[in-house]
Design an enzyme around this catalytic site. Structure first.
Site, PDB file in Angstrom:
ATOM      1  N   THR A  72      62.708  19.479 -10.632  1.00 30.48           N
ATOM      2  CA  THR A  72      62.940  20.858 -10.203  1.00 30.48           C
ATOM      3  C   THR A  72      63.279  20.905  -8.719  1.00 30.48           C
ATOM      4  O   THR A  72      64.235  21.568  -8.303  1.00 30.48           O
ATOM      5  CB  THR A  72      61.723  21.742 -10.511  1.00 30.48           C
ATOM      6  OG1 THR A  72      61.630  21.933 -11.928  1.00 30.48           O
ATOM      7  CG2 THR A  72      61.832  23.096  -9.834  1.00 30.48           C
ATOM      8  N   GLN A 180      65.749  13.990 -18.733  1.00 29.18           N
ATOM      9  CA  GLN A 180      65.422  13.516 -20.082  1.00 29.18           C
ATOM     10  C   GLN A 180      66.101  12.200 -20.439  1.00 29.18           C
ATOM     11  O   GLN A 180      65.712  11.549 -21.404  1.00 29.18           O
ATOM     12  CB  GLN A 180      65.809  14.578 -21.118  1.00 29.18           C
ATOM     13  CG  GLN A 180      65.086  15.908 -20.977  1.00 29.18           C
ATOM     14  CD  GLN A 180      63.608  15.827 -21.331  1.00 29.18           C
ATOM     15  OE1 GLN A 180      63.141  14.860 -21.952  1.00 29.18           O
ATOM     16  NE2 GLN A 180      62.845  16.842 -20.940  1.00 29.18           N
ATOM     17  N   HIS A 202      57.379  11.954 -14.966  1.00 23.87           N
ATOM     18  CA  HIS A 202      56.405  12.298 -16.003  1.00 23.87           C
ATOM     19  C   HIS A 202      56.991  12.431 -17.403  1.00 23.87           C
ATOM     20  O   HIS A 202      56.268  12.700 -18.353  1.00 23.87           O
ATOM     21  CB  HIS A 202      55.645  13.572 -15.625  1.00 23.87           C
ATOM     22  CG  HIS A 202      56.423  14.835 -15.757  1.00 23.87           C
ATOM     23  ND1 HIS A 202      56.216  15.730 -16.764  1.00 23.87           N
ATOM     24  CD2 HIS A 202      57.394  15.363 -14.983  1.00 23.87           C
ATOM     25  CE1 HIS A 202      57.035  16.762 -16.625  1.00 23.87           C
ATOM     26  NE2 HIS A 202      57.749  16.555 -15.537  1.00 23.87           N
ATOM     27  N   THR A 243      53.916  14.112   3.629  1.00 29.45           N
ATOM     28  CA  THR A 243      53.294  12.807   3.412  1.00 29.45           C
ATOM     29  C   THR A 243      53.707  12.222   2.072  1.00 29.45           C
ATOM     30  O   THR A 243      53.602  12.877   1.030  1.00 29.45           O
ATOM     31  CB  THR A 243      51.761  12.926   3.457  1.00 29.45           C
ATOM     32  OG1 THR A 243      51.382  13.476   4.722  1.00 29.45           O
ATOM     33  CG2 THR A 243      51.098  11.570   3.271  1.00 29.45           C
ATOM     34  N   CYS A 328      59.441  25.148 -18.988  1.00 32.21           N
ATOM     35  CA  CYS A 328      59.698  26.144 -17.940  1.00 32.21           C
ATOM     36  C   CYS A 328      59.817  27.541 -18.521  1.00 32.21           C
ATOM     37  O   CYS A 328      59.736  28.525 -17.807  1.00 32.21           O
ATOM     38  CB  CYS A 328      60.979  25.798 -17.181  1.00 32.21           C
ATOM     39  SG  CYS A 328      62.494  25.999 -18.150  1.00 32.21           S
TER      40      CYS A 328
END
Length: 376
Positions: A72, A180, A202, A243, A328
């Site tokens: 995103t 994907q 993920h 960071t 989403c």
């Protein structure tokens, strides 16, 4: 416990990846930008090695890969980051598809509100865009074409190689949302010509909260004229301050390495699971949404005639965990915008469920069949 069948939304972390992340959290906890001591140097080396590993998988220079929080953010950087250039150069035409992730669609709509022109190309019932639908719209004012590799709701693979070949050498930049596809179809990504690519960890057994944007140097050895969206640090060469999450980066790299190494085995196992599912539902009245010949073996979008999707979710929630589309959009009961863009009738859209799995999934689909038979 219900069988998890929502891998297109997010996948469980591979145990090998989790072990690597725990090791980094325990032993390599320094800030990668702390230059005055060995803990910082140690963390920086992990980040550098991980960057090189992911870049190597895709055959790109490691200095062209920038870590982000996920696809995103990467999509926003690639698209919104071009706004200033679009406004000052008058090359303010963008092309995308009507079936992209919301992080592309909503960002494109934002560009429209700031004076840019955007074409949203819709597929037919196959769920697959034809390359000429995109290419016929390209003009000398077209700054960017953005097309996803694989649709998250239908699993349909889009013709990115054909589009990339046609745009190569032109002044139009090509961005791919490979959320994907990365980890599953790496050979295709390695063969595709593009300027920018969004990745996330993920979906392939890596941790949530880490992804990457590839910004290739092409024309005159320059990257696309993307401006950073945030300021406050020189991390990621100024493109993405903050960071660096060293453990997440290390987990991302290992997940990518494992998927690339084991891709053939994974895809074969996923194909067998799809065969098992189709065999289980073979006596039911259903329609597959999207052309199966272009679909990932790990995904199916299917409508059972006369059976509302919300009813299936409620009735089978103790046995299966799946969805009716992109995460989403899951907070809304609105019809799938992807299936609407494909021109499917409302009744079929309301009956649609998306099931997605990985190579390790163990599923008996008989409870699903029993429920559908009970109300048919």
């Amino acid at each position: 416990m219900a069988v998890y069948l929502d891998y297109n939304a997010s996948s469980p972390v591979d145990e090998r990846v989790l072990e690597r992340m725990i090791e980094v959290y325990r032993l390599h906890f320094g800030n990668a930008d702390s230059r005055t001591h060995v803990f910082g140097t140690d963390a920086k080396e992990i980040v550098s090695t991980s960057r090189k590993s992911i870049a190597s998988i895709l055959g790109v220079d490691s200095t062209d890969l920038f870590f982000t929080s996920g696809s995103t953010e990467s999509n926003n950087m690639a698209i919104l980051g071009l706004l200033e250039y679009a406004q000052t150069s008058e090359r303010n035409h963008f092309i995308t598809t009507a079936i992209e992730h919301k992080s592309v669609l909503e960002t494109m709509k934002f560009l429209q509100s700031h004076g840019c022109t955007v074409d949203f190309v819709a597929p037919d019932a196959s769920g697959r865009i034809k390359a000429n639908q995109i290419l016929d719209l390209v003009t000398d004012k077209t700054l960017l074409v953005s097309v996803m590799h694989v649709n998250s709701e239908t699993g349909i693979i889009q013709p990115i190689e054909e589009i990339g070949d046609a745009l190569a050498g032109t002044s139009t930049y090509f961005h791919i949302d490979a959320t994907q596809g990365f980890g599953k179809l790496n050979d295709s990504l390695r063969c595709t010509k593009y300027d920018m690519m969004s990745l996330t960890a993920h979906k392939l057994g890596g941790p949530q909260g880490i992804g990457a944007l590839i910004l290739k140097r092409g024309r005159n050895y320059k990257r696309p004229p993307v401006k950073p969206l945030m300021y406050g640090g020189q991390q990621e060469r100024g493109y993405r301050p903050g960071t660096t999450p060293v453990a997440l980066v290390a987990g991302f790299a290992l997940a990518a390495e494992l998927c690339d190494k084991e891709a053939s085995e994974h895809l074969s196992a996923c194909a067998k699971i799809k065969e098992s599912f189709l065999s289980a539902v073979s006596e039911l009245d259903y329609a597959i949404n999207g052309d199966p010949q272009y679909c990932l073996p790990s995904t199916i979008n299917i409508s059972f005639k006369g059976v509302d999707a919300e009813g299936i979710f409620l009735a089978t929630k103790d046995d299966y965990a799946f969805s009716n589309g992109s995460a989403c959009n899951s907070g809304s009961h609105a019809p799938s915008y992807v299936l609407e863009a494909m021109g499917l009738p409302e009744s079929r859209i309301n009956e649609a469920i998306r099931i997605s799995w990985n190579h390790n999934t163990k599923a008996d689909f008989q409870e699903l069949v029993k429920y559908i038979n009970s109300i048919s």
